[in-house]
Enzyme design. Structure first.
Site, short mmCIF file in Angstrom:
data_model
loop_
_atom_site.label_atom_id
_atom_site.label_comp_id
_atom_site.label_asym_id
_atom_site.label_seq_id
_atom_site.Cartn_x
_atom_site.Cartn_y
_atom_site.Cartn_z
N LYS A 117 -5.54 6.72 -7.03
CA LYS A 117 -6.68 7.01 -6.15
C LYS A 117 -7.24 5.78 -5.49
O LYS A 117 -7.82 5.87 -4.41
CB LYS A 117 -7.76 7.78 -6.92
CG LYS A 117 -7.29 9.18 -7.29
CD LYS A 117 -8.39 10.20 -7.35
CE LYS A 117 -7.78 11.60 -7.42
NZ LYS A 117 -8.72 12.63 -7.83
N LYS A 196 3.69 15.94 -6.49
CA LYS A 196 2.87 16.99 -7.09
C LYS A 196 2.07 17.73 -6.01
O LYS A 196 1.60 17.10 -5.06
CB LYS A 196 1.91 16.29 -8.06
CG LYS A 196 1.02 17.18 -8.85
CD LYS A 196 0.04 16.34 -9.68
CE LYS A 196 -1.09 15.80 -8.84
NZ LYS A 196 -2.29 15.45 -9.58
N LYS A 199 -4.50 18.73 -3.69
CA LYS A 199 -5.48 19.03 -2.64
C LYS A 199 -5.51 17.94 -1.56
O LYS A 199 -5.89 18.18 -0.43
CB LYS A 199 -6.88 19.12 -3.24
CG LYS A 199 -7.12 20.31 -4.14
CD LYS A 199 -8.49 20.17 -4.82
CE LYS A 199 -8.68 21.16 -5.95
NZ LYS A 199 -9.79 20.79 -6.84
#
Ligand code: AMP
Ligand code: TRP
Length: 331
Positions: A117, A196, A199
């Site tokens: 992230k 993966k 969102k």
């Protein structure tokens, strides 16, 4: 007493079928098994680490509402489970602070999600201390079980480490939680089967709110390979294997059975059937969600009631924590 179970989902965008097959569907099955004392919350504080949360309050509110709606539409039932918003129970943040003070920075730097992230999100300290808040969410309730997708296993391991560390120093206070994974702990994206479903990459997602036609189109366009045979081989044939996982989990059919059903048939027929399985298994969800949308007062009441119940449990545990570490003059 039944063992306790807790899980949360962040309100950061529309839920996709990876969230459903890796987490939400399992939440409902675990609740209905009646083997656990269940709590499910919306991880709104966690979602603030995503910078979107800060400059679009209206959108954030909608996203929170959407997770509550999805919980209810999927089958979570306030009569059976405690449903609440994380920020309605401020004890989560309080315990997170205490846990921060026993968490070596090295442990947090190692976290895969933190590393990933920080590459895509604006930097903030919340991204770094995210796992200690997650540990607080779980340890506050003595949860023995946490149903999650496999991307959360590392955070859960840290939670166990922190529980052990605290217990060793101050005497038995916390329960070490175990993960509960589904058959689909890591669904891959439809366009890039080596990534993966997430969102943060909408291109590869099949959303629970997609219309039947969007679902059909997305499945038609989903990446496969040039072999044109329906075989489950996740290493060598990740794309078709991923589609088989969806078919099997939603259609309730074993993968072996699907392989023989589609032997000598091409991808087109398999994909057309898969699309219909998805459309029909999500149709009840979509219908219930649109009904619930018309009842905002009901939603508010459900989560206020939930916060009251969760708040009482959390306050008891945090009172004990303060006493153990000497933060209180109470005897
Ligand atoms: P999040 O949206 O990050 O709060 O995730 C909600 C839940 O869905 C967590 O338990 C995740 O581990 C799970 N999850 C997210 N993406 C996937 C995926 N692609 N496959 C399986 N589970 C997932
Ligand atoms: N970190 C989880 C996710 O991204 C959400 C979460 C926060 C959670 N606190 C939790 C899940 C506690 C289970 C238990 O998916």
């Amino acid at each position: 007493m039944k063992p306790r179970l807790i899980a949360g989902i962040q309100p950061t965008g529309k839920l996709h079928i990876g969230n459903y097959l890796g987490a939400l569907k399992n939440f409902v099955e675990l609740q209905n098994s009646e083997k656990y004392d269940c709590l499910f919350f919306v991880a709104d504080l966690h979602s603030l680490t995503d910078p979107l949360g800060w400059n679009k309050p209206k959108e954030k509110q909608k996203q929170i509402e959407d997770v509550v709606l999805s919980y209810l539409a999927a089958g979570l039932d306030p009569k059976k489970s405690v449903l609440f918003l994380q920020s309605d129970v401020p004890t989560h943040s309080e315990l997170a602070w205490v846990l921060n003070t026993i968490t070596p920075m090295g442990e947090l730097f190692r976290m895969t999600q933190f590393k990933e992230k920080t590459e895509t999100h604006a930097e903030n300290t919340g991204l770094f201390t995210y796992p200690t808040l997650m540990a607080a969410d779980i340890l506050l309730y003595d949860a023995g079980f946490v149903p999650v997708g496999d991307d959360q296993l590392q955070h859960l391991e840290l939670t166990r480490t922190l529980a052990r560390k605290f217990n060793t120093r101050f005497g038995k206070t916390f329960t070490e939680p175990k993960p509960l994974l589904t058959e689909v702990p890591r669904l891959m994206s439809l366009d890039m089967p080596d990534k993966k479903m997430s969102k943060s990459r909408a291109e590869g997602c099949l959303f629970l709110d997609d219309s039947p036609n969007e679902i059909r189109n997305k499945i038609k366009r989903a990446v496969t390979d040039s072999e044109n045979s329906v075989v489950y081989a996740p290493e060598k044939r990740p794309a078709i294997s991923n589609l088989l996982l969806i078919f099997s989990a939603l259609g309730g059919v074993k993968i072996k059975e699907l392989e023989s059903r589609y032997k000598n048939k091409g991808y087109a027929e398999f994909k057309a059937d898969l699309a219909e399985v998805i459309v029909s298994s999500l149709s009840g969800f979509r219908k219930r969600k649109s009904e619930l949308k018309k009842q905002p007062n009901l939603l508010r009441k459900i989560i206020k009631d939930g916060a009251k119940k969760a708040g009482t449990l959390a306050a008891d545990k945090y009172r004990l924590v303060r006493k153990k570490i000497g933060l209180s003059l109470d005897t």
